[in-house]
Design an enzyme around this catalytic site. Structure first.
Site, PDB file in Angstrom:
ATOM      1  N   CYS A 125       0.879  -1.167   0.000  1.00 59.42           N
ATOM      2  CA  CYS A 125       0.000   0.000   0.000  1.00 59.42           C
ATOM      3  C   CYS A 125       0.913   1.211   0.000  1.00 59.42           C
ATOM      4  O   CYS A 125       1.611   1.457   0.982  1.00 59.42           O
ATOM      5  CB  CYS A 125      -0.907  -0.003   1.231  1.00 59.42           C
ATOM      6  SG  CYS A 125      -1.892   1.509   1.388  1.00 59.42           S
TER       7      CYS A 125
ATOM      8  N   GLU B  12      -3.953   1.354  -6.092  1.00 61.46           N
ATOM      9  CA  GLU B  12      -3.046   0.267  -6.464  1.00 61.46           C
ATOM     10  C   GLU B  12      -2.900   0.276  -7.975  1.00 61.46           C
ATOM     11  O   GLU B  12      -3.808   0.688  -8.704  1.00 61.46           O
ATOM     12  CB  GLU B  12      -3.596  -1.079  -5.971  1.00 61.46           C
ATOM     13  CG  GLU B  12      -2.548  -2.154  -5.842  1.00 61.46           C
ATOM     14  CD  GLU B  12      -1.365  -1.741  -4.972  1.00 61.46           C
ATOM     15  OE1 GLU B  12      -0.361  -1.246  -5.554  1.00 61.46           O
ATOM     16  OE2 GLU B  12      -1.433  -1.899  -3.748  1.00 61.46           O
TER      17      GLU B  12
END
Length: 244
Positions: free
Chosen positions: A2, A116
């Site tokens: 992340c 992402e």
């Protein structure tokens, strides 16, 4: 991993969600404002629970700010933080950089959602095309990411009572992505469900097995993902348009 997320909630919403007394909100929280492109080394909002110095068996929950990129208390300098933005669930209880924080300094990092990048098979100018996606709760609620925090002593500041003498930093815990999100990236942040906030934040609890049992990947359908502009790839870009 992340590596980017969005955080635009009003502090009052976070106070209500995490049941924090208004007097336990640090002034720096309001100063941060909305950030639709949170990146490593940025100051971010965190929910922490600390022991009450006056009543040892009690704890105080606070809404504060920390720097993203964990600096262990034993680090010689802060440069290590840029390499410790994520901690893998599989090894967090054993790794020297995270072990102590996992036992006693756990936090929740509230977010709207995270970004992402999916690497497509097609190429542009001989390089694989990377398409960013925004992944967020399907119900529009707060994404409560599991995190750890550390407090590092800056010995260049002589006055140990000064706020400048102490650096607060954090990392986001990650796990293997669920099937519906694994097509985008093989890792995802671990979430803390609302009924587990208390147990996860409790600094008086330190059993590794119990703590790991509190963390679960998002249930199927809990999160939604959609493609967004590649503008999010530059930290210079910010604003709600990044979520379009």
């Amino acid at each position: 991993m992340c590596g980017r997320y969005a955080s635009s909630r009003n502090p009052s919403d976070l106070v209500e969600e995490f049941e924090i007394e208004v007097g336990n909100v640090r002034e720096s929280v309001a100063d941060l404002g909305e950030n639709y492109n949170v990146a490593p080394t940025n100051e971010v909002i965190a929910v922490v629970e600390r022991k009450n110095r006056e009543v040892p068996d009690e704890t105080i929950r606070k809404l504060t700010t920390v720097k993203w990129g964990l600096v262990p208390s034993w680090a010689k300098d802060t440069s290590i933080g840029s390499r410790l933005i994520n901690a893998r669930m599989e090894t967090v209880a054993e790794k020297p950089a995270f072990k102590k924080a996992f036992a006693t300094r756990r936090c929740i990092l509230p977010a709207d959602g995270y970004y992402e990048w999916y690497t497509a098979e097609e190429e542009k100018d001989g390089k694989p095309v990377k398409q960013p996606y925004f992944i967020h709760p399907a119900d529009g609620g707060i994404l409560a990411m599991a995190g750890l925090y550390e407090i590092w002593r800056d010995k260049t500041v002589a006055d140990a009572e000064s706020d400048e003498a102490w650096l607060w930093t954090c990392t986001v815990l990650t796990t293997t992505a669920t099937d519906d999100l694994g097509r985008i990236h093989d890792r995802m942040p671990l979430l803390v469900e609302r009924d587990r906030y208390d147990a996860w934040l409790d600094p008086l609890s330190s059993d590794p097995d119990d703590l790991l049992g509190l963390l679960v990947p998002a249930a199927p359908g809990r999160l939604e993902a959609y493609a967004v502009s590649t503008a999010v790839g530059s930290v210079r870009n910010n604003g709600p348009h990044l979520l379009d």
